[in-house]
Design an enzyme around this catalytic site. Structure first.
Site, PDB file in Angstrom:
ATOM      1  N   HIS A 156       0.918  -1.182   0.043  1.00 40.76           N
ATOM      2  CA  HIS A 156      -0.013   0.008   0.165  1.00 40.76           C
ATOM      3  C   HIS A 156       0.962   1.190   0.119  1.00 40.76           C
ATOM      4  O   HIS A 156       0.598   2.527   0.383  1.00 40.76           O
ATOM      5  CB  HIS A 156      -1.042   0.263   1.285  1.00 40.76           C
ATOM      6  CG  HIS A 156      -1.838  -1.332   1.254  1.00 40.76           C
ATOM      7  ND1 HIS A 156      -2.963  -1.321   0.992  1.00 40.76           N
ATOM      8  CD2 HIS A 156      -1.431  -2.356   2.178  1.00 40.76           C
ATOM      9  CE1 HIS A 156      -3.243  -2.565   1.277  1.00 40.76           C
ATOM     10  NE2 HIS A 156      -2.483  -3.237   1.756  1.00 40.76           N
ATOM     11  N   SER A 277      14.972  20.343 -18.524  1.00 44.31           N
ATOM     12  CA  SER A 277      14.029  21.235 -19.022  1.00 44.31           C
ATOM     13  C   SER A 277      14.183  22.523 -19.681  1.00 44.31           C
ATOM     14  O   SER A 277      15.255  23.037 -19.428  1.00 44.31           O
ATOM     15  CB  SER A 277      13.300  21.591 -17.264  1.00 44.31           C
ATOM     16  OG  SER A 277      12.324  22.721 -17.639  1.00 44.31           O
ATOM     17  N   LYS A 283      16.595  21.052 -13.665  1.00 47.09           N
ATOM     18  CA  LYS A 283      15.973  19.645 -13.580  1.00 47.09           C
ATOM     19  C   LYS A 283      16.712  18.462 -14.699  1.00 47.09           C
ATOM     20  O   LYS A 283      17.205  18.685 -15.533  1.00 47.09           O
ATOM     21  CB  LYS A 283      14.688  19.981 -14.543  1.00 47.09           C
ATOM     22  CG  LYS A 283      13.726  20.675 -13.651  1.00 47.09           C
ATOM     23  CD  LYS A 283      13.065  19.932 -12.438  1.00 47.09           C
ATOM     24  CE  LYS A 283      12.324  18.740 -12.661  1.00 47.09           C
ATOM     25  NZ  LYS A 283      10.892  19.109 -13.132  1.00 47.09           N
ATOM     26  N   GLU A 290       9.348   7.179 -17.511  1.00 47.08           N
ATOM     27  CA  GLU A 290       7.952   7.728 -17.734  1.00 47.08           C
ATOM     28  C   GLU A 290       7.432   7.378 -19.010  1.00 47.08           C
ATOM     29  O   GLU A 290       6.271   6.700 -19.167  1.00 47.08           O
ATOM     30  CB  GLU A 290       7.960   9.128 -17.676  1.00 47.08           C
ATOM     31  CG  GLU A 290       8.243   9.950 -16.213  1.00 47.08           C
ATOM     32  CD  GLU A 290       8.431  11.198 -16.379  1.00 47.08           C
ATOM     33  OE1 GLU A 290       7.314  12.202 -16.255  1.00 47.08           O
ATOM     34  OE2 GLU A 290       9.539  11.923 -16.468  1.00 47.08           O
ATOM     35  N   TYR A 317     -12.212 -15.316 -45.053  1.00 41.72           N
ATOM     36  CA  TYR A 317     -11.388 -14.172 -45.047  1.00 41.72           C
ATOM     37  C   TYR A 317     -12.350 -13.032 -45.349  1.00 41.72           C
ATOM     38  O   TYR A 317     -13.351 -13.231 -45.945  1.00 41.72           O
ATOM     39  CB  TYR A 317     -10.289 -14.122 -46.276  1.00 41.72           C
ATOM     40  CG  TYR A 317      -9.735 -12.962 -46.402  1.00 41.72           C
ATOM     41  CD1 TYR A 317      -8.563 -12.550 -45.527  1.00 41.72           C
ATOM     42  CD2 TYR A 317     -10.144 -11.760 -47.142  1.00 41.72           C
ATOM     43  CE1 TYR A 317      -8.026 -11.271 -45.855  1.00 41.72           C
ATOM     44  CE2 TYR A 317      -9.779 -10.649 -47.168  1.00 41.72           C
ATOM     45  CZ  TYR A 317      -8.569 -10.434 -46.485  1.00 41.72           C
ATOM     46  OH  TYR A 317      -7.915  -9.009 -46.683  1.00 41.72           O
ATOM     47  N   GLN A 322      -7.581  -7.098 -42.932  1.00 40.41           N
ATOM     48  CA  GLN A 322      -6.311  -6.159 -43.225  1.00 40.41           C
ATOM     49  C   GLN A 322      -5.868  -5.350 -42.370  1.00 40.41           C
ATOM     50  O   GLN A 322      -4.889  -4.731 -42.142  1.00 40.41           O
ATOM     51  CB  GLN A 322      -6.610  -5.502 -44.713  1.00 40.41           C
ATOM     52  CG  GLN A 322      -5.336  -4.576 -45.124  1.00 40.41           C
ATOM     53  CD  GLN A 322      -5.501  -4.073 -46.450  1.00 40.41           C
ATOM     54  OE1 GLN A 322      -5.694  -4.841 -47.400  1.00 40.41           O
ATOM     55  NE2 GLN A 322      -6.205  -2.884 -46.646  1.00 40.41           N
TER      56      GLN A 322
HETATM   57  N1  ARG Z   1      -3.896  -6.940 -48.226  1.00 36.41           N
HETATM   58  C1  ARG Z   1      -4.709  -8.212 -47.682  1.00 36.41           C
HETATM   59  C2  ARG Z   1      -4.622  -8.167 -46.416  1.00 36.41           C
HETATM   60  O1  ARG Z   1      -3.643  -7.775 -45.886  1.00 36.41           O
HETATM   61  C3  ARG Z   1      -4.396  -9.217 -48.579  1.00 36.41           C
HETATM   62  C4  ARG Z   1      -5.528 -10.002 -48.686  1.00 36.41           C
HETATM   63  C5  ARG Z   1      -6.362  -9.534 -49.777  1.00 36.41           C
HETATM   64  N2  ARG Z   1      -7.106 -10.650 -50.097  1.00 36.41           N
HETATM   65  C6  ARG Z   1      -8.558 -10.244 -50.791  1.00 36.41           C
HETATM   66  N3  ARG Z   1      -9.108 -11.172 -51.281  1.00 36.41           N
HETATM   67  N4  ARG Z   1      -8.775  -9.038 -51.029  1.00 36.41           N
HETATM   68  O2  ARG Z   1      -5.394  -8.797 -45.811  1.00 36.41           O
END
Ligand code: ARG
Length: 463
Positions: A156, A277, A283, A290, A317, A322
């Protein structure tokens, strides 16, 4: 410039869309990995008879030319390159002609960006591991040096019990040891190859994903193509490990700021790790400590950002993914630099034992020891605790230490207590006696140092 994927389009991309869509300005950081991945891929295509051996060789030679041109600055990517994968492929076609158009057989950018990401993170993890190991070696060295240097232990932020400086060092050693173990653990899961997963479902072509995994030094190909192109767990795990480690650095940095203050004066941070400073000539500010304390914020932010990006995304995907890169790169840069700065600062820091000693007579650091001495003499600990509490009260009224209490003072509190029964309550005796496993006694700290050294020496390298 028409895009490599432009076959079904009638219009060019809007220029704002082009900018918004592009990742080339940040993912070019992975150009080496992208080229290594392509070389492994086309080597495998050649071995499998999907392209001829000559075509594979031509493409590989072309990729090395592109690598050289990127490294020398001859190739400068721009928004038309879209991302590093398209950028390199387009430059390769320009360099060696139509044969380059065979490179992208049986792969997709969806697996390509992931093989790049994993290889990049593998490389950076090794670098970070080196730095963590260096930090641990500095800690061990200091812990040994200060194994019997006594300081104040706090709870503490109140004086609690006397401990050794070496003991404090070994507490942080344990934190970074866990960080190292977490990094090793996440490295293992990172080290599998998504290459050849293609868009989401694999391919009809007779590829050999085990071969590309082997060529790129991965332990195995990933098991499921759809998971491979949608998985960012390896980045999340890395950023989680980084967040915890940065939190550790931040805690110690905070202690450095305090210890370096005029009120504490436990340490004097080396001039080379402080700044001045612009207005106050006297300083010398602990800016590095920090900054280290504050840098953790962006790493937590990076982790939260990607967790949020991934939340609720359907298989497989999605372009959302991205958004996995900038935060990850920032975490890599921040963690890597922070460990090094801290280790160097630590190495240059000496403790001002003469200043620390001045604090020993404040806060009744040896109170628990008296209670334990009484407990050994048969006084139940709860009663001993109360007796010492009353002694503190009398000392506060009289403005003195335990040692100054008279037998009359003590007997008035409890007939079982005399000056003799208090035992040796010098600060050194209190520290030396804390021999319980994991305790602060110098001998016990040296045992911890020995175990720590053995662990460090026997640590396996990252594959
Ligand atoms: N630049 C894209 C990423 O980083 C690569 C993959 C893109 N794929 C797609 N089907 N558009 O995710």
């Amino acid at each position: 410039m028409a895009s490599l994927w432009g076959g079904r389009f009638e219009k060019e991309m809007d220029s704002l869309v082009k900018e918004f869509n592009a990742s080339i300005f940040f993912d070019q950081r992975m150009y080496n990995e992208d080229i290594d991945g392509s070389i492994a891929h086309v080597t495998m295509l050649g071995e499998q008879g999907i392209v001829t051996k000559e075509e594979a060789d031509q493409i590989i030679a072309g990729l090395e030319v592109i690598r050289g041109k990127i490294a020398s600055g001859e190739i400068v990517f721009n928004v038309d390159d879209e991302d590093i994968h398209m950028g390199i492929e387009a430059r390769l076609i320009a360099e060696i002609g139509d044969v380059a158009k065979k490179l992208h057989t049986a792969r997709s950018r969806n697996d390509q960006c992931q093989v790049d990401g994993r290889m990049y993170l593998r490389k950076e993890s090794k670098e970070i591991m080196e730095r963590l190991l260096y930090l641990e070696s500095v800690i061990l060295e200091k812990a040994e040096k200060y194994a019997d240097s006594i300081t104040v232990g706090f709870t503490h932020v109140q004086h609690a019990q006397p401990i050794t400086v070496g003991f404090v060092f070994m507490a942080y050693f344990q934190m970074f040891k866990r960080d190292i173990e977490r990094l090793m653990d996440c490295y293992e899961r990172m080290n599998v190859s998504p290459l050849g997963s293609c868009a989401l479902a694999g391919t009809t072509l007779p590829t050999n994903r085990h071969r590309t995994a082997e060529l790129l030094g991965f332990t195995a190909p990933t098991e499921n193509a759809m998971d491979s192109v949608s998985d960012r767990d390896y980045a999340l795990e890395f950023m989680s490990a980084a967040s915890i480690s940065m939190m550790h650095l931040s805690r110690w940095a905070e202690e450095f700021v305090w210890w370096n203050s005029q009120e504490f004066s436990y340490i004097a941070i080396d001039d080379s790790y402080c700044t001045g400073s612009s207005i106050m000539p006297q300083k010398k500010n602990p800016d590095m400590a920090e900054l280290l304390r504050g840098k953790v914020g962006r790493v937590y932010g990076d982790l939260m950002q990607l967790l949020t990006v991934m939340k609720g995304t359907p298989l497989a995907y999605n372009k959302d993914f991205q958004e996995d890169k900038e935060g990850l790169f920032d975490t890599v840069d921040t963690w890597k630099a922070s460990i090094q700065i801290f280790a160097n600062m630590l190495e240059k820091t000496e403790f001002r034992m003469d200043q620390i000693e001045k604090q020993f007579d404040k806060g009744f650091l040896n109170a628990t020891d008296i209670a334990e001495h009484l407990a050994v003499q048969g006084v139940p600990f709860r009663e001993a605790h109360s007796i010492v509490g009353q002694m503190v009260k009398v000392c506060e009224v009289k403005g003195c230490d335990f040692e100054d209490l008279t037998n009359e003072d003590l007997q008035a509190i409890d007939s079982r207590v005399t000056k003799e029964s208090l035992g040796d309550i010098s600060i050194k005796a209190c520290v030396d006696a804390r021999m319980s496993f994991g305790g602060t006694a110098p001998a016990e700290v040296l045992r911890q140092v020995k175990v720590g050294k053995e662990w460090l020496e026997n640590l396996p390298e990252l594959a």
